[in-house]
Design a protein around this motif. Structure first.
Motif, mmCIF file in Angstrom:
data_model
loop_
_atom_site.group_PDB
_atom_site.id
_atom_site.type_symbol
_atom_site.label_atom_id
_atom_site.label_comp_id
_atom_site.label_asym_id
_atom_site.label_seq_id
_atom_site.Cartn_x
_atom_site.Cartn_y
_atom_site.Cartn_z
ATOM 1 N N PRO A 161 0.489 -1.288 0.241
ATOM 2 C CA PRO A 161 -0.377 0.060 0.055
ATOM 3 C C PRO A 161 1.186 1.185 -0.112
ATOM 4 C CG PRO A 161 -1.179 -1.500 1.754
ATOM 5 C CD PRO A 161 -0.020 -2.570 1.194
ATOM 6 N N GLY A 162 0.531 2.535 -0.693
ATOM 7 C CA GLY A 162 1.176 3.080 -1.144
ATOM 8 C C GLY A 162 2.513 3.605 -1.775
ATOM 9 N N LYS A 163 3.076 2.301 -2.416
ATOM 10 C CA LYS A 163 4.031 1.965 -2.954
ATOM 11 C C LYS A 163 3.959 1.831 -4.196
ATOM 12 C CE LYS A 163 6.932 0.723 1.841
ATOM 13 N NZ LYS A 163 7.687 -0.231 2.274
ATOM 14 N N GLU A 164 5.240 2.019 -5.037
ATOM 15 C CA GLU A 164 5.329 1.578 -6.326
ATOM 16 C C GLU A 164 5.812 0.052 -5.962
ATOM 17 O OE1 GLU A 164 7.043 5.640 -8.721
ATOM 18 O OE2 GLU A 164 8.137 3.629 -8.495
ATOM 19 N N ARG A 165 5.071 -0.983 -7.287
ATOM 20 C CA ARG A 165 4.970 -2.421 -8.033
ATOM 21 C C ARG A 165 7.147 -2.604 -8.174
ATOM 22 N NH1 ARG A 165 2.329 -3.692 -12.774
ATOM 23 N NH2 ARG A 165 4.272 -2.466 -14.143
ATOM 24 N N GLU A 166 7.019 -3.459 -7.419
ATOM 25 C CA GLU A 166 8.615 -4.198 -7.392
ATOM 26 C C GLU A 166 8.582 -5.961 -8.229
ATOM 27 O OE1 GLU A 166 11.007 -3.316 -3.883
ATOM 28 O OE2 GLU A 166 9.317 -4.998 -2.400
ATOM 29 N N LEU A 167 10.055 -5.705 -8.330
ATOM 30 C CA LEU A 167 10.060 -6.708 -8.779
ATOM 31 C C LEU A 167 11.315 -7.666 -8.056
ATOM 32 C CD1 LEU A 167 10.725 -8.860 -11.187
ATOM 33 C CD2 LEU A 167 12.709 -7.732 -11.674
ATOM 34 N N VAL A 168 10.026 -8.569 -7.791
ATOM 35 C CA VAL A 168 10.939 -9.808 -6.733
ATOM 36 C C VAL A 168 11.780 -11.224 -7.212
ATOM 37 C CG1 VAL A 168 9.903 -11.158 -5.016
ATOM 38 C CG2 VAL A 168 8.564 -9.086 -5.485
ATOM 39 N N ALA A 169 11.722 -12.011 -8.355
ATOM 40 C CA ALA A 169 12.112 -12.436 -8.573
ATOM 41 C C ALA A 169 11.590 -12.837 -10.581
ATOM 42 C CB ALA A 169 11.425 -13.661 -7.823
ATOM 43 N N THR A 170 11.976 -13.095 -10.663
ATOM 44 C CA THR A 170 12.088 -13.651 -11.367
ATOM 45 C C THR A 170 13.135 -15.315 -12.563
ATOM 46 O OG1 THR A 170 14.328 -12.218 -12.853
ATOM 47 C CG2 THR A 170 11.968 -11.217 -12.815
ATOM 48 N N ILE A 171 12.324 -15.713 -13.662
ATOM 49 C CA ILE A 171 13.769 -17.440 -13.858
ATOM 50 C C ILE A 171 12.686 -17.462 -14.854
ATOM 51 C CG2 ILE A 171 11.455 -18.808 -14.011
ATOM 52 C CD1 ILE A 171 12.800 -20.779 -12.029
ATOM 53 N N SER A 172 14.200 -17.603 -16.083
ATOM 54 C CA SER A 172 14.361 -18.007 -17.357
ATOM 55 C C SER A 172 13.135 -19.348 -18.035
ATOM 56 C CB SER A 172 15.618 -18.292 -18.202
ATOM 57 O OG SER A 172 16.174 -19.012 -17.530
ATOM 58 N N ASP A 173 13.281 -18.978 -19.347
ATOM 59 C CA ASP A 173 12.262 -19.628 -19.888
ATOM 60 C C ASP A 173 12.157 -21.818 -19.371
ATOM 61 O OD1 ASP A 173 13.044 -19.890 -23.655
ATOM 62 O OD2 ASP A 173 14.081 -20.186 -21.080
ATOM 63 N N ALA A 174 13.606 -21.564 -19.693
ATOM 64 C CA ALA A 174 13.827 -22.961 -19.547
ATOM 65 C C ALA A 174 13.973 -22.988 -17.903
ATOM 66 C CB ALA A 174 15.204 -23.795 -20.117
ATOM 67 N N GLY A 175 14.251 -22.091 -17.154
ATOM 68 C CA GLY A 175 14.387 -22.193 -15.345
ATOM 69 C C GLY A 175 16.111 -22.335 -14.829
ATOM 70 N N GLY A 176 17.058 -22.075 -15.823
ATOM 71 C CA GLY A 176 18.398 -21.948 -16.025
ATOM 72 C C GLY A 176 18.623 -20.870 -15.575
ATOM 73 N N ARG A 177 17.829 -20.269 -15.534
ATOM 74 C CA ARG A 177 18.423 -18.030 -15.150
ATOM 75 C C ARG A 177 17.367 -17.878 -13.948
ATOM 76 N NH1 ARG A 177 19.364 -17.744 -20.506
ATOM 77 N NH2 ARG A 177 17.594 -15.848 -20.187
ATOM 78 N N THR A 178 18.338 -17.062 -12.966
ATOM 79 C CA THR A 178 16.826 -16.765 -11.711
ATOM 80 C C THR A 178 17.501 -15.709 -11.536
ATOM 81 O OG1 THR A 178 17.671 -17.616 -9.927
ATOM 82 C CG2 THR A 178 16.262 -18.562 -11.310
#
Length: 116
Positions: free
Chosen positions: A41-58
């Protein structure tokens, strides 16, 4: 129809754990990078985590490194976010996102509340 359906959110005490799931349908899941975002609440959206299509990179937000783990199961068309050692500042609505170049799909969001 493209759908991203999230589950697993809820109320936990500080130090507790939650596992979020996001089930995908209506698009070629295995071709997309998957991410979890959050917005407090009251804050901007932030990216927490990502994972590549094959799962090899996070990649992770610095404040969650060592505590959160993103994973995916392309056979089940599902992405997960395991959240351990939760802190009150982790409280937010968490959103699942699928991205392929300029294409982007969003889930509806699920509430995570960390409180005593």
């Amino acid at each position: 129809q493209v759908q991203l359906v999230e589950s697993g959110g809820g109320l936990v005490q500080p130090g507790g754990s939650l596992r979020l799931s996001c089930a995908a349908s209506g698009f070629t899941f295995s071709a997309y990078a998957m991410s979890w975002y959050r917005q407090a609440p009251g804050k901007e959206r932030e990216l927490v985590a990502t994972i590549s299509d094959a799962g090899g990179r996070t990649n992770y937000l610095d404040s969650v490194k060592g505590r959160f783990t993103i994973s995916r199961d392309n056979a089940k068309k599902t992405v997960y976010l395991q959240m351990n050692s939760l802190k009150p500042e982790d409280t937010a609505v968490y959103y699942c996102n699928a991205a392929l170049w300029r294409l982007s799909h969003w889930g509806q969001g699920t509430q995570v509340t960390v409180s005593s």
